[in-house]
Design a protein around this motif. Sequence first.
Motif, PDB file in Angstrom:
ATOM      1  N   PRO A  57       0.793  -1.236   0.000  1.00  0.00           N
ATOM      2  CA  PRO A  57       0.000   0.000   0.000  1.00  0.00           C
ATOM      3  C   PRO A  57       0.824   1.284   0.000  1.00  0.00           C
ATOM      4  O   PRO A  57       0.262   2.364  -0.230  1.00  0.00           O
ATOM      5  CB  PRO A  57      -0.801  -0.106   1.317  1.00  0.00           C
ATOM      6  N   ALA A 261      -9.907   0.525  16.132  1.00  0.00           N
ATOM      7  CA  ALA A 261      -9.963   0.871  14.715  1.00  0.00           C
ATOM      8  C   ALA A 261     -10.646   2.212  14.486  1.00  0.00           C
ATOM      9  O   ALA A 261     -10.208   3.000  13.635  1.00  0.00           O
ATOM     10  CB  ALA A 261     -10.676  -0.231  13.936  1.00  0.00           C
ATOM     11  N   ARG A 265      -8.879   5.345  12.635  1.00  0.00           N
ATOM     12  CA  ARG A 265      -9.486   5.961  11.447  1.00  0.00           C
ATOM     13  C   ARG A 265      -9.715   7.453  11.658  1.00  0.00           C
ATOM     14  O   ARG A 265      -9.522   8.266  10.748  1.00  0.00           O
ATOM     15  CB  ARG A 265     -10.809   5.272  11.101  1.00  0.00           C
ATOM     16  N   TYR A 268      -6.494   9.328  11.034  1.00  0.00           N
ATOM     17  CA  TYR A 268      -6.238   9.442   9.593  1.00  0.00           C
ATOM     18  C   TYR A 268      -7.107  10.536   8.977  1.00  0.00           C
ATOM     19  O   TYR A 268      -6.638  11.364   8.187  1.00  0.00           O
ATOM     20  CB  TYR A 268      -6.508   8.107   8.907  1.00  0.00           C
ATOM     21  N   PRO A 290      -1.589  -1.597   9.041  1.00  0.00           N
ATOM     22  CA  PRO A 290      -2.394  -1.042   7.939  1.00  0.00           C
ATOM     23  C   PRO A 290      -3.472  -0.099   8.451  1.00  0.00           C
ATOM     24  O   PRO A 290      -3.954  -0.226   9.585  1.00  0.00           O
ATOM     25  CB  PRO A 290      -3.010  -2.284   7.289  1.00  0.00           C
ATOM     26  N   GLU A 291      -3.841   0.824   7.606  1.00  0.00           N
ATOM     27  CA  GLU A 291      -4.979   1.678   7.925  1.00  0.00           C
ATOM     28  C   GLU A 291      -6.233   0.827   7.989  1.00  0.00           C
ATOM     29  O   GLU A 291      -6.483   0.015   7.096  1.00  0.00           O
ATOM     30  CB  GLU A 291      -5.132   2.762   6.862  1.00  0.00           C
ATOM     31  N   PRO A 292      -7.056   0.963   9.025  1.00  0.00           N
ATOM     32  CA  PRO A 292      -8.261   0.132   9.138  1.00  0.00           C
ATOM     33  C   PRO A 292      -9.217   0.375   7.969  1.00  0.00           C
ATOM     34  O   PRO A 292      -9.350   1.518   7.514  1.00  0.00           O
ATOM     35  CB  PRO A 292      -8.890   0.583  10.460  1.00  0.00           C
ATOM     36  N   PRO A 293      -9.841  -0.670   7.487  1.00  0.00           N
ATOM     37  CA  PRO A 293     -10.801  -0.485   6.382  1.00  0.00           C
ATOM     38  C   PRO A 293     -12.036   0.269   6.836  1.00  0.00           C
ATOM     39  O   PRO A 293     -12.367   0.303   8.027  1.00  0.00           O
ATOM     40  CB  PRO A 293     -11.141  -1.926   5.982  1.00  0.00           C
ATOM     41  N   ARG A 294     -12.716   0.846   5.888  1.00  0.00           N
ATOM     42  CA  ARG A 294     -13.961   1.579   6.175  1.00  0.00           C
ATOM     43  C   ARG A 294     -15.129   0.617   6.248  1.00  0.00           C
ATOM     44  O   ARG A 294     -15.160  -0.375   5.544  1.00  0.00           O
ATOM     45  CB  ARG A 294     -14.203   2.626   5.074  1.00  0.00           C
TER      46      ARG A 294
END
Length: 294
Positions: A57, A261, A265, A268, A290-294
């Motif tokens: 990523p 998370a 988020r 970010y 990793p950036e947490p998913p939406r």
Amino acid sequence: MIGGLIGRRAVAGGLLSGAALLALPSRTLRAASSGQASAAPWAVYYADAAPLAAFQPYRLLVLDSRTHPPLQPLADRGKTLLGYLSVGEVETHRPWFDRVKGWGILDQENPNWPGSFYVDVRDRRWVKLVVEDLIPAILREGFHGVFLDTLDNPPHLERTDPKRWRGMTDAAAALVRAIRRNWPDIGLMQNRGYEILPQTAPLLSHALGESVYAGWDFAAKRPHRQSAEDYRFQVDALKAAGALNPQLGLHTLDYWTPSDAAGVRAIYDLQRANGFSPYVATVELDRLIPEPPR
């Protein structure tokens, strides 16, 4: 990271000979794509166990200059690679520690990072070592540039004892100028060092604000929110640096609990709204989060 306190003027031009420059792989002597990289995902990782796929990523990577994954596969995938270098402190595990200690230019130990000692950046020998030895060694590893850490320390020392440490802040800025003068084409990221950022911003490809919104409480051993005043100061300092150098990549590194998370988020989102490229991690920086998913 955060080797500094989170919580001699310029060297004469031409320190490096043409032969020394030619000895370095030409592919390392290119600046990071600063303007483009400012909006691209980035990460800090000071270990060597993560698989290649984990880096997919990210466009920009700050890695330890000694303990790091293989660099060529990352470069082949278009990653910009910056090698860590502490310029305001020297750690006991670095090969040059004994030499610098023998010069008598090390001072007190950083209370937050045992085994790391403040260095007198006014000393010409230190500037020469950084420019002629340490940076070339990082570039020969295959890095595209250097991440400059612990530049908070010289201003801190001068504030705490202005007589003894007079000129440390100016010397820190002069060190960055000497690096850029001798290495005009490499990527340079400065961590914090806000007191000198108005002088160094035009010389950098990237500026990092560490612990802008969320830092690390060393006593409690947990992340904590910065005060509103400190947060605003850092945001304003980074934006001012961007105004001085429109090509400057502006980045933030905040610390938070990865299992939260929603909290990660939110950091970010906040930093992107500020116009920065954020990364949120744990203080050890020994795993990619990793950036947490939406």
